[in-house]
Motif scaffolding. Structure first.
Motif, short mmCIF file in Angstrom:
data_model
loop_
_atom_site.label_atom_id
_atom_site.label_comp_id
_atom_site.label_asym_id
_atom_site.label_seq_id
_atom_site.Cartn_x
_atom_site.Cartn_y
_atom_site.Cartn_z
N TYR A 265 6.94 4.84 6.21
CA TYR A 265 8.17 4.08 6.07
C TYR A 265 8.97 3.80 5.17
CZ TYR A 265 6.03 1.40 9.88
OH TYR A 265 5.27 1.23 11.09
N GLU A 266 9.23 5.29 4.76
CA GLU A 266 9.59 5.78 3.48
C GLU A 266 11.15 5.05 3.87
OE1 GLU A 266 11.00 9.60 0.86
OE2 GLU A 266 10.01 10.56 2.64
N ASN A 267 12.00 4.72 2.64
CA ASN A 267 12.98 3.90 3.09
C ASN A 267 13.92 3.42 4.19
OD1 ASN A 267 14.59 5.63 0.56
ND2 ASN A 267 14.81 7.53 1.86
N ARG A 268 12.51 2.46 4.41
CA ARG A 268 12.93 1.45 5.80
C ARG A 268 12.03 0.52 5.00
NH1 ARG A 268 10.72 3.24 11.24
NH2 ARG A 268 9.22 4.56 9.94
N PRO B 296 0.62 -0.83 -0.24
CA PRO B 296 -0.10 0.30 -0.23
C PRO B 296 0.58 1.04 -0.44
CG PRO B 296 -0.95 -1.33 1.47
CD PRO B 296 0.56 -2.31 1.01
N SER B 297 0.23 2.18 -0.51
CA SER B 297 1.26 3.44 -1.39
C SER B 297 1.84 3.82 0.40
CB SER B 297 0.52 4.81 -2.04
OG SER B 297 0.97 3.50 -2.83
N GLU B 298 0.31 3.84 1.50
CA GLU B 298 0.36 4.66 2.72
C GLU B 298 1.79 3.81 4.02
OE1 GLU B 298 -3.78 2.85 2.27
OE2 GLU B 298 -2.40 3.51 0.99
N ASP C 66 9.86 1.95 -2.68
CA ASP C 66 8.87 3.64 -3.64
C ASP C 66 7.77 3.15 -3.86
OD1 ASP C 66 9.84 2.98 -6.34
OD2 ASP C 66 11.00 4.56 -6.16
N GLU C 67 7.15 3.57 -4.65
CA GLU C 67 5.73 3.50 -5.18
C GLU C 67 5.45 2.95 -6.55
OE1 GLU C 67 2.90 6.39 -4.16
OE2 GLU C 67 4.03 7.05 -2.39
N GLY D 291 13.07 1.52 -6.78
CA GLY D 291 13.73 2.11 -5.88
C GLY D 291 15.04 2.39 -5.55
N PRO D 292 15.66 2.99 -5.45
CA PRO D 292 16.97 3.15 -4.68
C PRO D 292 17.55 1.93 -4.37
CG PRO D 292 16.28 4.63 -3.29
CD PRO D 292 14.76 4.31 -3.36
N ILE D 293 18.88 1.30 -5.22
CA ILE D 293 19.39 -0.08 -5.45
C ILE D 293 20.71 0.10 -4.14
CG2 ILE D 293 20.49 -1.19 -6.81
CD1 ILE D 293 19.72 -0.45 -9.35
N ILE D 294 20.55 -1.04 -3.37
CA ILE D 294 21.30 -1.13 -2.33
C ILE D 294 22.63 -1.34 -3.08
CG2 ILE D 294 21.95 -1.34 0.28
CD1 ILE D 294 19.03 -1.32 0.56
N LEU D 295 22.60 -2.96 -3.18
CA LEU D 295 23.76 -4.22 -3.68
C LEU D 295 23.03 -4.35 -4.94
CD1 LEU D 295 24.20 -5.14 -0.04
CD2 LEU D 295 25.99 -3.37 -1.73
N GLN D 296 24.40 -5.21 -5.37
CA GLN D 296 23.48 -6.08 -6.58
C GLN D 296 25.05 -6.97 -6.80
OE1 GLN D 296 22.77 -3.14 -9.83
NE2 GLN D 296 21.00 -4.20 -9.72
N LYS D 297 24.47 -8.10 -6.98
CA LYS D 297 25.47 -9.60 -7.40
C LYS D 297 25.43 -10.17 -8.44
CE LYS D 297 28.45 -12.74 -4.50
NZ LYS D 297 28.57 -13.44 -5.51
N ALA D 298 26.51 -10.28 -9.44
CA ALA D 298 25.67 -10.84 -10.41
C ALA D 298 26.52 -12.71 -10.42
CB ALA D 298 26.73 -10.32 -12.33
#
Length: 208
Positions: free
Chosen positions: A102-105, A95-97, A147-148, A153-160
């Protein structure tokens, strides 16, 4: 101590990776305070209970409309007072609410290297089927803030992870889990728990 709530829909392999990492100290300064599933038959609920973690089902099938379900889901999460919400194979639109509250959480694990094979319709085995159909040589996994949008949303970690000759979607799915998902999801939680992640717009900085 970071209070983490984990949301799941199925078997809970990523949940198990988190629980194991907390137990062995790979994830530090963190307590898994609850597990919530939309699926009463999810094996993830059994994994949680076996680890002594409170587990609860909030199923949309038990509510007359989506608004009632969304409220019940938010109430169940709020009861846990989490610092971080982890979507570990949670196949429900958030849900958007909840996202705004909990933005960025809220973080999610996605079985591809975003922006490839992500967005609406790309989940579970479908991601790996699409990757093999396209003939890519490298796949992987991404941990990102929610994010919505869908996987935007912003990428924290990636692994190939390399694709191998003769891979089936099932084999590739397992390799991506073992070599990427089960590694970077616990790592992301540990980084957040220890204040090493900052977000500015769509960019994440890891403090070393």
């Amino acid at each position: 101590m970071l209070r983490a709530a984990v949301l799941v829909s199925g078997g809970g392999t990523n949940l198990q990776a988190i629980l194991d990492a907390v137990k062995c100290g790979t994830i530090t300064n963190t307590e898994v305070v609850g597990v919530i599933s939309n699926n009463r038959n999810a094996y993830a609920l059994e994994r949680a209970r076996a680890a002594g973690v409170p587990a609860k089902c909030v199923s949309p099938k038990e509510f007359q409309d989506r608004a009632d379900f969304n409220k019940a889901l938010m109430d169940a999460i709020d009861e846990l007072c989490p610092d971080l919400i982890v979507l570990a194979g949670f196949l429900v639109v958030i849900p958007s609410e909840l996202i705004r509250k909990y933005e960025n959480r809220i973080i999610n694990i996605h079985p591809s290297l975003i922006p490839a094979f992500c967005g609406t319709g790309y989940y579970g085995l479908k991601v790996h089927e699409a990757a093999l159909e396209r003939g890519v040589k490298v796949v992987g996994a991404t941990v990102h803030f929610v994010d919505e949008g869908t996987d935007t949303g912003p990428i924290i970690l990636q692994k190939a992870v390399e694709v191998q000759e003769g891979d089936t979607p099932e084999i590739l799915q397992r390799r991506v889990m073992e070599q990427a998902e089960w590694i970077i999801l616990p790592k992301a939680i540990d980084l957040i728990a220890n204040g090493k992640v900052s977000v500015q717009g769509r960019h994440v900085t890891i403090v070393r």
